[in-house]
Write an enzyme that holds these catalytic residues in place. Structure first.
Site, PDB file in Angstrom:
ATOM      1  CG  HIS A  62      -4.343   0.476  -8.263  1.00 43.30           C
ATOM      2  ND1 HIS A  62      -5.672   0.360  -7.956  1.00 43.30           N
ATOM      3  CD2 HIS A  62      -3.845   1.460  -7.478  1.00 43.30           C
ATOM      4  CE1 HIS A  62      -5.977   1.263  -7.033  1.00 43.30           C
ATOM      5  NE2 HIS A  62      -4.902   1.940  -6.725  1.00 43.30           N
ATOM      6  CG  HIS A  67      -2.055   0.909   1.274  1.00 48.50           C
ATOM      7  ND1 HIS A  67      -2.456   1.698   0.223  1.00 48.50           N
ATOM      8  CD2 HIS A  67      -2.876   1.240   2.311  1.00 48.50           C
ATOM      9  CE1 HIS A  67      -3.461   2.467   0.604  1.00 48.50           C
ATOM     10  NE2 HIS A  67      -3.752   2.214   1.865  1.00 48.50           N
ATOM     11  CG  ASP A  82       2.741   4.507  -4.014  1.00 45.94           C
ATOM     12  OD1 ASP A  82       1.946   3.564  -3.846  1.00 45.94           O
ATOM     13  OD2 ASP A  82       2.672   5.581  -3.371  1.00 45.94           O
TER      14      ASP A  82
END
Ligand code: SDX
Length: 377
Positions: A268, A222, A319
């Site tokens: 994802h 995460h 990210d």
């Protein structure tokens, strides 16, 4: 073979409605209270987006002025909170400091056990205002640097950078940071937000829910991924002494995939054709590569992305560009996920308040597959 009624990881399971954001993998889009996140990132301050997430509408000039006055008045760390942070070893992960700080802010809040709408809004703004000072203070103490007190003549992003580095950041850097905060702010029922909603569903308090959410965000599957991306880049850079970054990125990836490793910053659970936020964050990365004159970072980013595209149809998530942006700005790698915390305080607290509006205790079922019933001799 698991029972078809079991939805491991709650993948694809609708558990509630929300009015806060819409993540749409079909159109690869993300709306915050109906506004495309790309428009907000291009034209709003993070303060305006925070207000939007909490209240459902962008603030008027007067509402924004009142909101920012309240936020700026709560930026400084209290001596008590500084003392608690100082008591934590500098060897602990900065996410543990964020988690502890949220807990301390809750324990010492004058409305700690009051979960009314107004009390929770006050708590949300307090966490929003204080978390940057926690993150900045923690990075500086690990570097042996003195605290830099907040400035109330600077906006949220400029002040965050001021407290962290002790100098005023250039407008280009403030802009890129502001974009990153807006993109990280909210993303429907991701693991940390859902954690916060589960805790809230028992009618526990807002700070307990945020503390739990920080714990969930720390994981590398995460929020911890943005830090892990930089570890990947460091490993590839170390092996590419001969300058052939593309070849070494490909070699690094082949080895990682052969070991069945998850490549951090890619993939994802919801987006399967790419993360809607990546193009905007990548544009900010390109700006930072130019501003800091670091073409090597851009080359590294492209090399690994290309190699991954050639091997697995798994695309970058937010990210992946966010990590290098924070690296170029000068943040220490372990500080990256705390930056995500500071941004996501807004989404988490918006969901906590929404959960309370029409609450139902979140308590799923489990299929027992342990020992058959038996009795003591
Ligand atoms: C965030 O939910 C949110 O909205 C989160 C977030 C937010 O804003 O809150 O967007 C922020 O957490 C982004 C994700 C950051 N995490 C990482 O970058 C860690 C690396 N990514 C993977 O761990 C993975 O992609 C997940 C956990 C993010 C999602 O994976 P799923 O849904 O559990 O797995 P999947 O069904 O997408 O995977 C299908 C296949 C699997 O292969 P098989 O076991 O079927 O052979 O693809 C593989 C996976 O192993 N796969 C990967 C991979 N991601 C999926 N293989 C290698 N590297 C990867 N990154």
């Amino acid at each position: 073979m698991t029972d078809p009624q079991i939805h491991k990881g709650l993948a694809g399971v609708l558990v509630d409605t929300t009015r806060i954001s819409k993540v749409n993998p079909e159109t690869n889009s993300l709306l915050y209270r109906g506004y495309p996140v790309q428009e907000l990132a291009a034209r709003c301050s993070f303060e305006e987006v925070a207000y939007l997430l909490w209240n459902g509408e962008l603030p008027t000039e007067a509402q924004l002025a009142e909101f920012t006055d309240g936020e700026r008045a709560q930026r400084a760390l209290t001596p008590e909170l500084k003392a608690v942070i100082d008591a934590l070893p500098v060897t602990c992960h900065p996410m543990d400091v964020c988690r502890t700080a949220a807990s301390v802010l809750g324990a010492s809040h004058e409305l700690a056990e009051d979960s009314s709408v107004q009390a929770n809004m006050d708590k949300a703004v307090g966490l929003f205002a204080a978390m940057p000072a926690v993150v900045a203070y923690d990075q500086r103490r690990r570097r042996g640097e003195d605290v830099v007190e907040p400035r109330d003549d600077l906006g949220y992003s400029a002040n965050f950078l001021w407290m962290t580095f002790g100098e005023e950041a250039a407008p280009e850097v403030v802009e890129a940071f502001n974009v990153s905060m807006i993109l990280y702010a909210e993303h429907s029922f991701n693991a940390s937000t859902f954690t916060g909603r589960v805790i809230t569903s028992t009618l526990s308090d807002l700070h307990s829910a945020v503390t739990g959410a920080i714990g969930a965000l720390k994981g590398p599957l995460h929020g911890g991924a943005n830090e892990a991306v930089m570890h990947t880049f460091a490993e590839i850079t170390e092996s590419a002494a001969d300058g052939d970054v593309a070849a070494h990125a490909a070699a690094w990836l082949d080895e990682a995939l052969a070991e069945k490793k998850k490549i951090m910053g890619f993939g994802h659970r919801v987006y399967k054709n790419g993360d809607s936020r990546v193009p905007t964050m990548k544009a900010s990365l390109d700006n930072m590569v130019k501003y800091y004159d670091r073409p090597d970072m851009g080359e590294l980013y492209t090399a690994l992305e290309t190699a991954m595209g050639e091997r697995k149809n798994i695309l970058p998530n937010l990210d992946y560009p966010a990590g290098p942006v924070y690296h170029l700005m000068g943040f220490d790698t372990p500080t990256f996920t705390p930056l995500f915390v500071a941004a996501r305080i807004t989404g988490w607290t918006a969901h906590i308040m929404e959960q309370l509006e029409a609450n139902s205790l979140i308590r799923p079922l489990s299929e027992y597959n342990g020992a058959e019933e038996r009795h003591l001799p």
